[in-house]
Design a protein around this motif. Structure first.
Motif, PDB file in Angstrom:
ATOM      1  N   SER A 136      33.090  -0.674  -4.056  1.00  0.00           N
ATOM      2  CA  SER A 136      33.855  -1.827  -4.528  1.00  0.00           C
ATOM      3  C   SER A 136      34.707  -2.447  -3.427  1.00  0.00           C
ATOM      4  O   SER A 136      35.028  -1.804  -2.428  1.00  0.00           O
ATOM      5  CB  SER A 136      34.722  -1.413  -5.707  1.00  0.00           C
ATOM      6  OG  SER A 136      33.910  -0.979  -6.796  1.00  0.00           O
ATOM      7  N   HIS A 137      35.107  -3.682  -3.640  1.00  0.00           N
ATOM      8  CA  HIS A 137      35.706  -4.458  -2.546  1.00  0.00           C
ATOM      9  C   HIS A 137      37.144  -4.055  -2.230  1.00  0.00           C
ATOM     10  O   HIS A 137      37.665  -4.451  -1.185  1.00  0.00           O
ATOM     11  CB  HIS A 137      35.615  -5.953  -2.848  1.00  0.00           C
ATOM     12  CG  HIS A 137      36.655  -6.507  -3.769  1.00  0.00           C
ATOM     13  ND1 HIS A 137      36.714  -6.187  -5.116  1.00  0.00           N
ATOM     14  CD2 HIS A 137      37.683  -7.372  -3.543  1.00  0.00           C
ATOM     15  CE1 HIS A 137      37.719  -6.838  -5.666  1.00  0.00           C
ATOM     16  NE2 HIS A 137      38.327  -7.559  -4.752  1.00  0.00           N
ATOM     17  N   LEU A 138      37.793  -3.260  -3.087  1.00  0.00           N
ATOM     18  CA  LEU A 138      39.131  -2.763  -2.778  1.00  0.00           C
ATOM     19  C   LEU A 138      39.119  -1.270  -2.448  1.00  0.00           C
ATOM     20  O   LEU A 138      40.164  -0.616  -2.509  1.00  0.00           O
ATOM     21  CB  LEU A 138      40.075  -3.007  -3.969  1.00  0.00           C
ATOM     22  CG  LEU A 138      40.390  -4.465  -4.299  1.00  0.00           C
ATOM     23  CD1 LEU A 138      41.277  -4.542  -5.537  1.00  0.00           C
ATOM     24  CD2 LEU A 138      41.059  -5.162  -3.118  1.00  0.00           C
ATOM     25  N   ALA A 139      37.949  -0.748  -2.100  1.00  0.00           N
ATOM     26  CA  ALA A 139      37.841   0.680  -1.780  1.00  0.00           C
ATOM     27  C   ALA A 139      38.873   1.061  -0.730  1.00  0.00           C
ATOM     28  O   ALA A 139      39.003   0.414   0.304  1.00  0.00           O
ATOM     29  CB  ALA A 139      36.430   0.999  -1.273  1.00  0.00           C
ATOM     30  N   GLY A 140      39.619   2.125  -1.036  1.00  0.00           N
ATOM     31  CA  GLY A 140      40.671   2.560  -0.128  1.00  0.00           C
ATOM     32  C   GLY A 140      42.041   2.062  -0.528  1.00  0.00           C
ATOM     33  O   GLY A 140      43.056   2.675  -0.186  1.00  0.00           O
TER      34      GLY A 140
END
Length: 509
Positions: free
Chosen positions: A403-407
């Motif tokens: 996903s684009h907010l991983a982390g």
């Protein structure tokens, strides 16, 4: 023993203030035979593949001796059985509840405080979400959910059999079984003509998992080849605790017949016809409600993968947080974004008190999180088609890592929008690095400035947070003349800046 009895007497004195109500009665033990098979062959194969115990104590039925004792002493009718919880629900007077609490074999008696609402919407969802998750990559990889059983727990499925996008599901006999836990109806009654808008909700969910209109060559779901097991647990003209019982029974039935992947867009919050049944936001801790406890058992002990809508309470200042069982740690809780990547205002947020992030992931829907959850279910079906041995924990980790907010997950969107291209990479190599380029920047002042070339991005989405996960505000910022400026809001400690291909975590000092 005296302390225990004293506690029970105090407890009984407390509940005598209430009128007749519905209760969970939890039993101490039950008859368990290690040489008896309590589940189907397919369910056993699922567990063997996942290296889970095939024979589990929780699969044994509730102790009928205790049930007969309960009925004999009170005359109460059993509303619902849960073998996983080793419990039943029934209606008791306050005095009967006290008496039952003192019975041999009874561990506890819990007064019901709950309500169910649909995390739903009435209008047809757009196909924007499939493009947002790059679902074309699954189709190019030849994945369509073939061979995967999907359970759907919802309201009615009226008009599903005449929806052009679901004609292939009926023609190919992809609906293996259907059960109505809310009323005594035959399976075919679930598809009869529309009575009201709420009873089309299940049909819309099916369409977003497996929909394909052959005449228009238009795909609405990522997994058109899945096999369905359908359960109706919602009563459209009432709001009462019994619907939670139906949900629990439906989930246990699905496990018993070998279903691993389940989609549900029902959420239990507040607002029951009887206000005394309502939950409180503080109870959304992942374990307080029986339905969340059952969801945890399903993902932890049964190898099931549950995809649950977060709920639509984001604008309700008296609630705001996710509903049960979306608060359960092991389920995949799905929130909703708008077309820009901001959280939809009504999409429920994760409680700040949780030690884990909720929701887990998010995807676009025009109207409700119940139309986001089936999009994710379609991805998961393709994942299980490619690798049936994936555990629920592995499925969750892969989705979050893609996903684009991983982390830098938060309680607005979780870890963001999954990318099917990255999911495929991670399925082939779990150690692959697929997360967007990210960096942490310590900022001493109240303004963070950055040059961003037009080729990289024309705008940014920013989540301002009070701590690592809890969002206080979100904003969409246009990048003017290749210059991005982010101003620290009051009491913000961190801000996550989301650009097209990278993420910047500002730590305000």
């Amino acid at each position: 023993m005296k302390k225990a009895i004293l506690f029970l007497l105090v407890w009984c004195g407390a509940i005598l203030a209430f009128g007749q109500d519905k209760y969970w009665v939890f039993f101490k033990d039950k008859e368990f035979k290690a040489d008896v098979s309590y589940i189907s062959r397919e369910a056993a194969i699922n567990r063997q593949r996942l290296q889970l115990n095939v024979t589990q104590y929780s699969d044994a039925p509730v102790n009928e001796a205790y049930v007969r004792q309960l009925q004999s002493a009170t005359g109460a009718q059993i509303i619902n059985y849960s073998k996983w919880l080793n419990a039943v629900t029934t209606r008791l007077t306050d005095q009967q509840a006290c008496d039952v609490a003192l019975m041999h074999g009874v561990v506890s008696v819990r007064r019901v405080q709950n309500r169910v609402t649909l995390a739903a919407a009435k209008s047809s969802p757009e196909s924007f979400a499939l493009g947002q998750i790059n679902a074309w990559a699954l189709e190019e990889a030849g994945l369509s959910g073939r061979g995967v059983n999907v359970g759907v727990i919802d309201g009615n499925y009226y008009c599903a059999d005449i929806d052009p996008a679901l004609q292939h599901v009926f023609a190919n006999k992809q609906i293996v079984a259907a059960r109505d836990f809310a009323e005594s109806k035959s399976p075919g009654d679930l598809f009869k003509p529309l009575r009201n808008d709420n009873e089309m909700h299940g049909s819309a969910v099916l369409k977003l998992i497996a929909g394909y209109d052959k005449n228009k060559d238009e795909r609405f779901g990522a997994a058109p080849s899945v096999r369905f097991y359908l359960a109706r647990t919602e009563v459209s003209d009432k709001e009462f605790r019994g619907e939670e019982d139906y949900w629990i029974s439906a989930l246990e039935w699905m496990d018993s017949v070998g279903v691993r992947l389940v989609n549900s867009s029902l959420g239990y919050t507040s607002g029951f016809d009887n206000p005394e049944e309502n939950h409180t936001p503080e109870q959304m801790d992942g374990t307080a409600s029986p339905i969340s406890s059952v969801a945890n058992i399903a993902t932890r002990d049964k190898g099931m993968v549950l995809v649950i809508a977060a709920g639509n309470e984001g604008e309700n200042l008296d609630w705001q947080v996710v509903a049960a069982p979306a608060d359960a740690k092991g389920v995949i809780t799905v929130g909703t974004t708008d077309v820009f990547g901001l959280k939809k205002r009504w999409s429920s947020i994760g409680p700040s008190a949780l030690t884990y992030v909720k929701p887990n992931v998010s995807v676009y829907s025009s109207t409700g999180t119940s139309y986001s959850a089936p999009v994710i279910t379609g991805i998961v079906a393709c994942m299980l088609e490619k690798n049936p041995s994936l555990t629920s924990h592995q499925v969750l980790n892969i989705l979050q890592a893609s996903s684009h907010l991983a982390g830098y997950g938060n309680n607005y969107l979780g870890y963001g929008v999954p990318d099917a291209r990255k999911v495929l990479v991670l399925l082939s190599d779990s150690n692959a690095v697929v997360a967007p380029v990210s960096e942490e920047v310590k900022q001493a002042g109240n303004v963070f400035s950055l040059r961003v070339p037009e080729s990289e991005s024309l705008s940014a989405v920013v989540f301002h947070k009070g701590d690592q996960f809890f969002v206080r505000d979100q904003e969409y910022i246009d990048i003017i003349k290749e210059s991005l400026s982010v101003t620290k809001p009051y009491r913000a400690r961190r801000s996550t800046v989301v650009l097209k291909n990278r993420t910047i975590e500002i730590i305000w000092e």
